[in-house]
Design a protein around this motif. Structure first.
Motif, PDB file in Angstrom:
ATOM      1  N   LEU A  59       0.756  -1.283  -0.306  1.00 50.62           N
ATOM      2  CA  LEU A  59      -0.150   0.200   0.107  1.00 50.62           C
ATOM      3  C   LEU A  59       0.980   1.141   0.132  1.00 50.62           C
ATOM      4  CD1 LEU A  59      -2.772   1.168   0.170  1.00 50.62           C
ATOM      5  CD2 LEU A  59      -2.759   0.872   2.275  1.00 50.62           C
ATOM      6  N   ASP A  60       1.044   1.881  -0.598  1.00 53.34           N
ATOM      7  CA  ASP A  60       1.399   2.995  -1.197  1.00 53.34           C
ATOM      8  C   ASP A  60       0.947   3.708  -0.300  1.00 53.34           C
ATOM      9  OD1 ASP A  60       3.246   5.664  -2.145  1.00 53.34           O
ATOM     10  OD2 ASP A  60       1.527   6.397  -3.522  1.00 53.34           O
ATOM     11  N   ILE A  61       1.607   5.138   0.137  1.00 58.07           N
ATOM     12  CA  ILE A  61       0.998   6.092   1.879  1.00 58.07           C
ATOM     13  C   ILE A  61       0.502   7.073   0.775  1.00 58.07           C
ATOM     14  CG2 ILE A  61       1.681   7.937   3.228  1.00 58.07           C
ATOM     15  CD1 ILE A  61       4.004   5.553   4.201  1.00 58.07           C
ATOM     16  N   GLU A  62       1.390   7.890   0.041  1.00 56.32           N
ATOM     17  CA  GLU A  62       0.899   8.831  -0.901  1.00 56.32           C
ATOM     18  C   GLU A  62       0.510   9.113  -2.151  1.00 56.32           C
ATOM     19  OE1 GLU A  62       4.423   8.001  -0.714  1.00 56.32           O
ATOM     20  OE2 GLU A  62       4.850   9.250   0.719  1.00 56.32           O
ATOM     21  N   MET A  63      -1.090   9.096  -1.731  1.00 56.04           N
ATOM     22  CA  MET A  63      -2.404   8.737  -2.958  1.00 56.04           C
ATOM     23  C   MET A  63      -3.010  10.068  -2.867  1.00 56.04           C
ATOM     24  SD  MET A  63      -2.494   4.778  -3.241  1.00 56.04           S
ATOM     25  CE  MET A  63      -3.891   4.799  -1.514  1.00 56.04           C
ATOM     26  N   PRO A  64      -3.379  10.692  -2.914  1.00 58.37           N
ATOM     27  CA  PRO A  64      -4.407  11.313  -2.861  1.00 58.37           C
ATOM     28  C   PRO A  64      -5.929  11.119  -2.774  1.00 58.37           C
ATOM     29  CG  PRO A  64      -4.695  10.996  -6.051  1.00 58.37           C
ATOM     30  CD  PRO A  64      -3.270   9.944  -5.520  1.00 58.37           C
ATOM     31  N   ASP A  65      -6.929  11.754  -2.433  1.00 62.14           N
ATOM     32  CA  ASP A  65      -7.906  11.998  -2.269  1.00 62.14           C
ATOM     33  C   ASP A  65      -8.102  10.643  -0.796  1.00 62.14           C
ATOM     34  OD1 ASP A  65      -9.464  12.947  -4.190  1.00 62.14           O
ATOM     35  OD2 ASP A  65      -8.914  10.621  -5.766  1.00 62.14           O
ATOM     36  N   MET A  66      -7.556   9.849  -1.047  1.00 58.53           N
ATOM     37  CA  MET A  66      -7.282   8.930   1.156  1.00 58.53           C
ATOM     38  C   MET A  66      -5.875   8.606   1.067  1.00 58.53           C
ATOM     39  SD  MET A  66      -9.137   5.561   1.895  1.00 58.53           S
ATOM     40  CE  MET A  66     -11.080   6.453   1.460  1.00 58.53           C
ATOM     41  N   ASN A  67      -4.926   9.163   1.709  1.00 65.41           N
ATOM     42  CA  ASN A  67      -3.980   8.432   2.043  1.00 65.41           C
ATOM     43  C   ASN A  67      -3.816   7.171   2.698  1.00 65.41           C
ATOM     44  OD1 ASN A  67      -3.189   8.663   4.828  1.00 65.41           O
ATOM     45  ND2 ASN A  67      -3.244  10.745   4.850  1.00 65.41           N
ATOM     46  N   GLY A  68      -2.486   5.599   2.621  1.00 65.31           N
ATOM     47  CA  GLY A  68      -2.734   4.855   2.775  1.00 65.31           C
ATOM     48  C   GLY A  68      -3.054   4.108   4.221  1.00 65.31           C
ATOM     49  N   PHE A  69      -1.908   5.101   5.214  1.00 65.77           N
ATOM     50  CA  PHE A  69      -2.941   5.338   6.436  1.00 65.77           C
ATOM     51  C   PHE A  69      -4.760   5.283   6.633  1.00 65.77           C
ATOM     52  CE2 PHE A  69       1.015   8.275   7.124  1.00 65.77           C
ATOM     53  CZ  PHE A  69       2.036   6.747   7.157  1.00 65.77           C
ATOM     54  N   GLU A  70      -5.093   6.593   5.871  1.00 61.05           N
ATOM     55  CA  GLU A  70      -6.412   5.997   6.512  1.00 61.05           C
ATOM     56  C   GLU A  70      -7.228   4.988   5.529  1.00 61.05           C
ATOM     57  OE1 GLU A  70      -7.355  10.632   5.379  1.00 61.05           O
ATOM     58  OE2 GLU A  70      -6.898   9.961   4.235  1.00 61.05           O
ATOM     59  N   VAL A  71      -6.856   4.662   4.394  1.00 58.54           N
ATOM     60  CA  VAL A  71      -6.989   3.071   3.790  1.00 58.54           C
ATOM     61  C   VAL A  71      -6.611   2.053   4.981  1.00 58.54           C
ATOM     62  CG1 VAL A  71      -6.627   1.270   1.627  1.00 58.54           C
ATOM     63  CG2 VAL A  71      -6.355   4.000   1.593  1.00 58.54           C
ATOM     64  N   GLU A  98       7.739   6.415   9.892  1.00 66.94           N
ATOM     65  CA  GLU A  98       7.383   4.931  10.522  1.00 66.94           C
ATOM     66  C   GLU A  98       6.576   3.939  11.520  1.00 66.94           C
ATOM     67  OE1 GLU A  98      11.619   1.136  11.725  1.00 66.94           O
ATOM     68  OE2 GLU A  98      11.297   3.928  11.186  1.00 66.94           O
ATOM     69  N   TYR A  99       6.393   5.132  12.006  1.00 62.18           N
ATOM     70  CA  TYR A  99       5.691   5.078  13.504  1.00 62.18           C
ATOM     71  C   TYR A  99       4.537   5.549  12.964  1.00 62.18           C
ATOM     72  CZ  TYR A  99       3.257   6.736  17.614  1.00 62.18           C
ATOM     73  OH  TYR A  99       2.239   6.793  18.579  1.00 62.18           O
ATOM     74  N   GLN A 100       3.817   6.298  12.085  1.00 64.96           N
ATOM     75  CA  GLN A 100       2.228   6.293  11.664  1.00 64.96           C
ATOM     76  C   GLN A 100       2.268   4.949  11.155  1.00 64.96           C
ATOM     77  OE1 GLN A 100       2.765   9.681   9.792  1.00 64.96           O
ATOM     78  NE2 GLN A 100       0.823  10.693  10.801  1.00 64.96           N
ATOM     79  N   SER A 101       2.756   4.255  10.427  1.00 59.86           N
ATOM     80  CA  SER A 101       2.707   2.874   9.189  1.00 59.86           C
ATOM     81  C   SER A 101       2.834   1.685  10.535  1.00 59.86           C
ATOM     82  CB  SER A 101       3.643   2.928   9.339  1.00 59.86           C
ATOM     83  OG  SER A 101       4.482   3.347   7.722  1.00 59.86           O
ATOM     84  N   PHE A 102       2.938   1.749  11.219  1.00 57.32           N
ATOM     85  CA  PHE A 102       2.767   0.302  12.784  1.00 57.32           C
ATOM     86  C   PHE A 102       1.738   1.284  13.016  1.00 57.32           C
ATOM     87  CE2 PHE A 102       7.649   0.055  11.516  1.00 57.32           C
ATOM     88  CZ  PHE A 102       7.194  -1.428  11.029  1.00 57.32           C
ATOM     89  N   ALA A 103       1.518   2.485  13.903  1.00 51.51           N
ATOM     90  CA  ALA A 103       0.591   2.246  14.345  1.00 51.51           C
ATOM     91  C   ALA A 103      -1.088   2.617  13.560  1.00 51.51           C
ATOM     92  CB  ALA A 103       0.383   4.303  14.596  1.00 51.51           C
ATOM     93  N   SER A 104      -1.263   2.400  12.486  1.00 53.52           N
ATOM     94  CA  SER A 104      -2.381   2.563  11.338  1.00 53.52           C
ATOM     95  C   SER A 104      -2.934   0.774  11.460  1.00 53.52           C
ATOM     96  CB  SER A 104      -2.006   3.463  10.333  1.00 53.52           C
ATOM     97  OG  SER A 104      -1.395   2.636   9.952  1.00 53.52           O
TER      98      SER A 104
END
Length: 201
Positions: A59-71, A98-104
């Motif tokens: 899952l790519d993090i930087e995407m328009p409309d909805m980023n990877g963390f939200e997904v 990195e923190y947000q990746s694991f936190a989400s």
């Protein structure tokens, strides 16, 4: 069950990236690891994940409309997609990502430009973990079924044991009654014989 052979054709990988070139390259590099499905935005990723139910999601993090963390958070809140292992892909090196990746809810993080050999190894590792999870769950279910069957057999055995005990007690009781009846019949016989003698006299 724990030692069953794993076939790569059963693996499912969802690749999500809004850059067509990155999407194509990653999908091609993973093609021999299982069934690969691609999409280029977050909304489609959520929809595809629910129907495809992949083992691993790149899952790519930087995407328009909805980023990877939200997904990822939406995926983890859905029981159908929560079991999927999410590997984030990002061009950022900051620790906060990195923190947000694991936190989400992510389980790993790959930095761009993607080293395809490392990417393959990380996906393979997560596929192995998913397979082991499935084996453990299957073994747990098998053990649960076996325990239930054993308890059922034990219960039937206990009933049969009790039934046998009751039958034996009944048989002993009937034997005692039969002996008493025989003794009584003998007494009656001798009493009648005695009475005949008394009448003759």
């Amino acid at each position: 069950m724990l030692f069953s052979h794993h076939n790569n054709s059963h693996n499912k990988v969802l690749v999500v990236d809004d850059e067509p070139t990155s999407l194509l390259i990653m999908a091609e590099s993973l093609s021999d690891l299982g069934e690969i499905v691609c999409c280029d935005n977050g909304a489609q990723a959520i929809e595809k994940a629910a129907s495809f139910q992949p083992d691993v999601i790149l899952l790519d993090i930087e995407m328009p409309d909805m980023n990877g963390f939200e997904v990822c958070q939406k995926l983890k809140n859905n029981p159908k997609t929560a079991p999927s292992h999410v590997i984030f892909v990002t061009s950022h090196n900051e620790q906060i990502f990195e923190y947000q990746s694991f936190a989400s809810g992510g389980i790993d993080l790959i930095h761009k430009p993607v080293d395809l050999n490392i990417c393959r190894l990380r996906v393979q590792n997560q596929l192995k973990l998913k397979h082991q999870e499935a084996q453990i769950l299957a073994a747990k279910n098998d053990i649960s079924t076996l325990v239930t069957s054993c308890l059922s057999i034990f219960h039937i055995g206990q009933i049969q044991k009790k039934t046998y005990s009751v039958m034996m007690k009944t048989a002993i009781g009937l034997k005692k009654i039969a002996i008493k009846c025989w003794v009584v019949s003998l007494k009656i016989y001798y009493l009648k014989s005695y009475m005949r003698l008394f009448i003759v006299v």
